[in-house]
Scaffold this active site. Structure first.
Site, PDB file in Angstrom:
ATOM      1  N   HIS A 162       3.714  -3.224   7.361  1.00  0.00           N
ATOM      2  CA  HIS A 162       2.453  -2.055   6.441  1.00  0.00           C
ATOM      3  C   HIS A 162       2.270  -2.005   8.065  1.00  0.00           C
ATOM      4  CE1 HIS A 162      -0.007  -4.902   2.824  1.00  0.00           C
ATOM      5  NE2 HIS A 162       0.976  -5.358   3.118  1.00  0.00           N
ATOM      6  N   GLU A 172       1.580  -5.007  10.400  1.00  0.00           N
ATOM      7  CA  GLU A 172       0.690  -4.112  10.545  1.00  0.00           C
ATOM      8  C   GLU A 172       1.650  -3.084  12.023  1.00  0.00           C
ATOM      9  OE1 GLU A 172      -1.862  -2.588   8.443  1.00  0.00           O
ATOM     10  OE2 GLU A 172      -2.566  -4.143   8.064  1.00  0.00           O
ATOM     11  N   HIS A 227       0.719  -1.034  -0.310  1.00  0.00           N
ATOM     12  CA  HIS A 227      -0.358  -0.073   0.118  1.00  0.00           C
ATOM     13  C   HIS A 227       1.130   1.674   0.580  1.00  0.00           C
ATOM     14  CE1 HIS A 227      -2.741  -2.730   1.898  1.00  0.00           C
ATOM     15  NE2 HIS A 227      -3.334  -2.789   0.614  1.00  0.00           N
ATOM     16  N   GLU A 237       2.182   3.610   2.929  1.00  0.00           N
ATOM     17  CA  GLU A 237       2.301   2.971   4.238  1.00  0.00           C
ATOM     18  C   GLU A 237       3.353   3.580   4.440  1.00  0.00           C
ATOM     19  OE1 GLU A 237      -1.572   0.338   4.732  1.00  0.00           O
ATOM     20  OE2 GLU A 237      -0.222  -0.539   4.422  1.00  0.00           O
TER      21      GLU A 237
HETATM   22 ZN   LIG Z   1      -1.067  -1.936   4.657  1.00  0.00          ZN
END
Ligand SMILES: [Zn+2]
Length: 359
Positions: free
Chosen positions: A174, A238, A73, A76
């Site tokens: 992420h 994350e 993404h 990020e």
């Molecule tokens: Zn992500």
């Protein structure tokens, strides 16, 4: 690094050897980069396979094949900054690699645009989904297919004897769109009922990640692809909340940064033995999919991941359908009403334990 800013007078290889700035090289040529290779003074072979794709092979091989990915993404930024600095330190000889390493800056056009995606969510396109689903070709589908090929090439190219089994891992880094009750957490892809790996929980703990969501079904994510197709120990990790470039408080990533550098440069990462009481472990209770354009979330936009509400609370509605909290301890994660029709708008998770299926 102003003396290196004149990219045009140098070849890509010369630029990279002098500056170590693979992220800059990638972002200046976000769609394609001609492959090239060179050796570091310690004998490590450096191969650039494509924009955002760099492979390192130390002169003396170990059984470990490590893949680090970031920027699946594009907005990020913290993991992109962490990986860019790590690659730079290896290229400039400030960090000596011990193991084979592939680093992926997964979606350079989205990184340049400071957006999560250009056409669609790259992390829903793996395990062949890039070529199966309806609709026109787009850059993310092309890239998902290419990333799968690069990961296969990396794992399959290890120069080893048949008798030595390889330890493969892939950590896909992420940051989340929203805040989280537990700042850092990992998604452990479905292992098809094979045991969860104690050593992996210990590594996550060293990264300051003590909340883990254990999946019970296949997925189209990069981490599930690496786990299921290549038998890699693989996670979506994350690391906190999305911030623009340069606005991340890098002190919040000290432990993960240190653990990743240890992972690639030493025999083993310093870990503590696994103690489940130090973790928050969750499993998926149900996925709530958006069925109509009337889909609506009934809580504040900025609600944190892993928030719990009392049983009976209205969470979402979709035309006539109502979704309410069904279980004590049920927590919500990844709510996003803006997904395309038919896609997952939210996951509901419940606390669980791994002690009955741990190796
Ligand atoms: Zn992500």
């Amino acid at each position: 690094m102003s003396e290196f800013t004149d990219l045009k007078s140098l070849s890509s290889a010369e630029y990279l050897q002098q500056s170590g700035d693979f992220l800059k090289l990638t972002l200046e040529q976000p769609d394609t980069l001609e492959p090239f290779s060179f050796n570091l003074t310690d004998g490590t072979k450096v191969q650039v396979w494509d924009t955002g794709v760099i492979c390192f092979e130390p002169a003396v091989l170990t059984p470990n094949d490590i893949v680090l990915s970031c920027g699946v993404h594009g907005n990020e930024t913290a993991p992109i900054e962490i990986c860019a600095a790590l690659v730079q330190d290896v290229l400039l000889g400030r960090l000596t690699l011990k193991h084979r390493l592939l680093v992926l800056f997964a979606n350079p056009p989205a990184i340049n645009a400071s957006t999560r995606e250009i056409s669609e969510n790259l992390n829903r396109l793996f395990s062949g989904t890039h070529s199966k689903i309806d609709g026109a070709h787009n850059a993310e589908r092309t890239r998902a297919k290419a990333l799968e090929q690069y990961v296969s090439q990396f794992y399959n190219a290890a120069r080893v004897t048949e008798t030595v089994s390889r330890n493969r891992c892939l950590y896909d880094l992420h940051t989340a769109i929203r805040g989280s009750r537990f700042e850092k957490f990992a998604v452990y892809p479905f292992l098809h009922n094979k045991p969860w790996q104690k050593a992996q929980f210990e590594f996550l703990h060293a990264c300051d990640v003590t909340t883990v969501l254990l999946m019970q079904t296949p997925a189209t994510t990069f981490s599930y692809y690496a786990s299921n197709t290549h038998g890699a120990d693989s996670f979506t990790i994350e690391l906190g909340k999305v911030q623009p470039f340069g606005q991340n408080d890098m002190r919040r990533f000290t432990k993960v940064n240190h653990a990743l550098r240890q992972l690639i440069s030493e025999d083993a990462v310093t870990t503590k033995s696994f103690d489940e009481s130090q973790f928050q472990l969750y499993q998926v209770y149900r996925a709530i999919n958006k069925q109509t354009e009337a889909f609506e979330l009934h809580f504040a936009d900025d609600v944190e991941n892993f928030t719990c509400y009392p049983v009976g609370t209205l969470l979402a509605s979709d035309g006539e359908i109502e979704y309410r909290v069904e279980q004590e301890g049920e927590a919500l994660i990844f709510p996003n009403a803006k997904v395309a029709k038919g896609q997952r708008a939210m996951l509901m998770v419940v606390p669980t334990s791994v002690v009955h299926n741990l190796a």
